[in-house]
Each structure stands twice: as structure tokens, then as C-alpha cells.
Design an enzyme around this catalytic site. Structure first.
Site, PDB file in Angstrom:
ATOM      1  CD1 TRP A   3      11.992  -0.096  -8.129  1.00 44.85           C
ATOM      2  CD2 TRP A   3      11.250   0.318 -10.196  1.00 44.85           C
ATOM      3  NE1 TRP A   3      12.166  -1.235  -8.872  1.00 44.85           N
ATOM      4  CE2 TRP A   3      11.717  -1.016 -10.159  1.00 44.85           C
ATOM      5  CE3 TRP A   3      10.733   0.800 -11.405  1.00 44.85           C
ATOM      6  CZ2 TRP A   3      11.682  -1.866 -11.253  1.00 44.85           C
ATOM      7  CZ3 TRP A   3      10.696  -0.045 -12.510  1.00 44.85           C
ATOM      8  CH2 TRP A   3      11.169  -1.360 -12.427  1.00 44.85           C
TER       9      TRP A   3
ATOM     10  CG  PHE B 177      -1.354   6.823  -1.288  1.00 38.57           C
ATOM     11  CD1 PHE B 177      -0.790   5.558  -1.359  1.00 38.57           C
ATOM     12  CD2 PHE B 177      -1.921   7.346  -2.452  1.00 38.57           C
ATOM     13  CE1 PHE B 177      -0.788   4.828  -2.547  1.00 38.57           C
ATOM     14  CE2 PHE B 177      -1.925   6.628  -3.643  1.00 38.57           C
ATOM     15  CZ  PHE B 177      -1.351   5.374  -3.690  1.00 38.57           C
TER      16      PHE B 177
ATOM     17  CG  HIS C 285       4.772  -5.701 -11.797  1.00 38.94           C
ATOM     18  ND1 HIS C 285       5.419  -6.911 -11.823  1.00 38.94           N
ATOM     19  CD2 HIS C 285       5.243  -5.053 -10.715  1.00 38.94           C
ATOM     20  CE1 HIS C 285       6.242  -6.979 -10.808  1.00 38.94           C
ATOM     21  NE2 HIS C 285       6.153  -5.862 -10.119  1.00 38.94           N
TER      22      HIS C 285
ATOM     23  NE  ARG D 143      -1.266  13.916 -12.705  1.00 40.20           N
ATOM     24  CZ  ARG D 143      -1.346  14.186 -14.011  1.00 40.20           C
ATOM     25  NH1 ARG D 143      -0.250  14.231 -14.756  1.00 40.20           N
ATOM     26  NH2 ARG D 143      -2.527  14.425 -14.583  1.00 40.20           N
TER      27      ARG D 143
ATOM     28  CB  THR E  75       2.866  -7.042 -17.015  1.00 44.79           C
ATOM     29  OG1 THR E  75       3.499  -6.278 -15.993  1.00 44.79           O
ATOM     30  CG2 THR E  75       3.876  -7.467 -18.052  1.00 44.79           C
TER      31      THR E  75
ATOM     32  CG  PHE F 158       5.473  -4.520  -3.115  1.00 47.71           C
ATOM     33  CD1 PHE F 158       4.152  -4.745  -3.466  1.00 47.71           C
ATOM     34  CD2 PHE F 158       6.094  -5.424  -2.262  1.00 47.71           C
ATOM     35  CE1 PHE F 158       3.455  -5.840  -2.977  1.00 47.71           C
ATOM     36  CE2 PHE F 158       5.404  -6.525  -1.769  1.00 47.71           C
ATOM     37  CZ  PHE F 158       4.084  -6.734  -2.129  1.00 47.71           C
ATOM     38  CD  GLU F 159      10.035  -3.476  -1.956  1.00 47.77           C
ATOM     39  OE1 GLU F 159      10.128  -2.582  -2.825  1.00 47.77           O
ATOM     40  OE2 GLU F 159       9.688  -4.640  -2.225  1.00 47.77           O
TER      41      GLU F 159
ATOM     42  CB  CYS G 287       6.927   7.558  -9.191  1.00 47.29           C
ATOM     43  SG  CYS G 287       6.476   7.716 -10.913  1.00 47.29           S
ATOM     44  CB  VAL G 288       3.481   2.696  -9.516  1.00 50.79           C
ATOM     45  CG1 VAL G 288       3.556   1.303 -10.129  1.00 50.79           C
ATOM     46  CG2 VAL G 288       3.752   2.615  -8.025  1.00 50.79           C
TER      47      VAL G 288
END
Ligand code: DLZ
Length: 168
Positions: free
Chosen positions: A31, A122, A97, A136, A95, A66-67, A89-90
Site C-alpha cells: 500500500w 516499527f 480505518h 518523511r 473513516t 495491517f499484514e 505507510c498509513v
């Protein structure tokens, strides 16, 4: 509130432990791959710079952040690694999520490191937008991949040193 923004990748290379004896796994989320590939470049090149042999760096990909914890767990179960670096990267959406993914990933990575007695790092950007992520991942605030690799070397070295001393 005014915060002082520092370059995340500023570090003194002379105090980083050599990685010549280490085997490092990197698990990368697909992602936001434009960002995660830059994090990977930063982490990979930092490991090489600090003497980790190319053949001792293994990169595996997972679909999303998530994985990352389960990818890291598989690597630890089926390979011999001194540390695992998780890169993702989120980006905040409309929402909740974002909150669920960030909380789940951070908690699972911390838990995995404890259970496995191995450093699991992390290296996940959690940003409000794409610009913050670019800043970043090789932009004006450095590259979190570099930071993650430095942390992996420091923690692998700490573990090796304590293990060695416990046998004396
Ligand atoms: C579903 C999802 C969303 C909305 N956003 C992101 C993101 O910004 N970054 C990321 O790494 N992954 C995202 N995902 C995918 C989830 O991490 C996961 O892959 C899916 O929910 C399937 O478990």
C-alpha cells in the site's frame, strides 16, 4: 503549538554498530508503494553502509500495513534473523480505518518483539496526507527507513552483546 521539525535521518554514523555479523529481514507493505519503496531504499542502503552483507538482507512484501506483523512473524518462524524491519505507510482517510490499522500494527509489532525475543522495528509512517509521507520518506524530514535500519542495528547489537555476556 509550534514544534521544531528535525530531519529524522540525522544520526552520527560513527556510533552505529557494525552489521557485519547480522542477518536482517525487511517486510514492506505494498500500500502506498511510492512511499514504501523509498523507505525500503533508505533502510537497505543504510544496512549496506553499516556492513550488512547484501546476501544477509532479505526483503519480503505484504499487501498492506495491517499484514506487517504477520509477515514479520512468518519471517522469524521460517528464517534466522537478528532483526526484522517493518516498513509501511498509513495515510489518514475520511473513516476511522486509519486509527484501527495504526493501533493494531503498532501493538502487534511490539507484542511480537516481546514474544520472539528479537528486535522487530516499527518503520511505519502514519501521516495526515501524502505530502507528510513524502517529506518523511526521502524528503525534507529525512527517511524513516534510514531511522528504522539504524534502530535495527542498535537493537541487534544490544541483544548480541547481552547474550554474549550472559555466557561468560
Ligand atoms: C484498507 C487500507 C486503507 C484504507 N489504507 C491503507 C493505508 O493507508 N496504508 C496501508 O498500508 N494499508 C492500507 N489499507 C490496507 C490494510 O493495511 C490491509 O491490507 C487490508 O485491510 C487487508 O487486511
Amino acid at each position: 503549538m509550534i514544534t521544531k521539525k528535525t530531519n529524522l535521518s540525522d544520526y552520527n554514523p560513527e556510533i552505529i554498530p557494525s552489521g557485519k555479523d547480522f542477518n536482517i529481514g525487511i517486510v514492506v507493505s505494498e500500500w502506498n508503494s511510492e512511499i514504501t519503496n523509498s523507505l525500503l531504499d533508505g533502510a537497505y542502503n543504510t544496512l549496506l553502509k553499516h556492513d550488512v552483507a547484501e546476501e544477509n538482507i532479505t526483503v519480503e512484501r505484504v499487501p498492506g500495513s495491517f499484514e506487517l506483523p504477520s509477515g514479520a512473524k512468518f519471517m522469524l518462524k521460517y528464517g534466522k534473523y537478528d532483526a526484522i524491519i517493518c516498513l509501511g505507510c498509513v495515510i489518514q482517510g475520511e473513516t476511522r480505518h486509519f486509527d484501527f490499522i495504526c493501533d493494531a500494527v503498532a501493538n502487534a509489532i511490539a507484542q511480537l518483539a516481546m514474544e520472539e525475543n528479537r528486535p522487530v522495528i516499527f518503520g511505519v509512517l502514519t501521516t495526515n496526507d501524502m505530502q507528510q509521507a513524502q517529506d518523511r520518506s526521502g524528503g525534507k524530514h529525512g527517511n524513516k527507513g534510514v531511522e528504522a535500519a539504524v534502530t535495527a542495528l542498535k537493537m541487534a547489537d544490544l541483544r548480541a552483546h547481552l547474550k554474549h555476556n550472559s555466557k561468560k
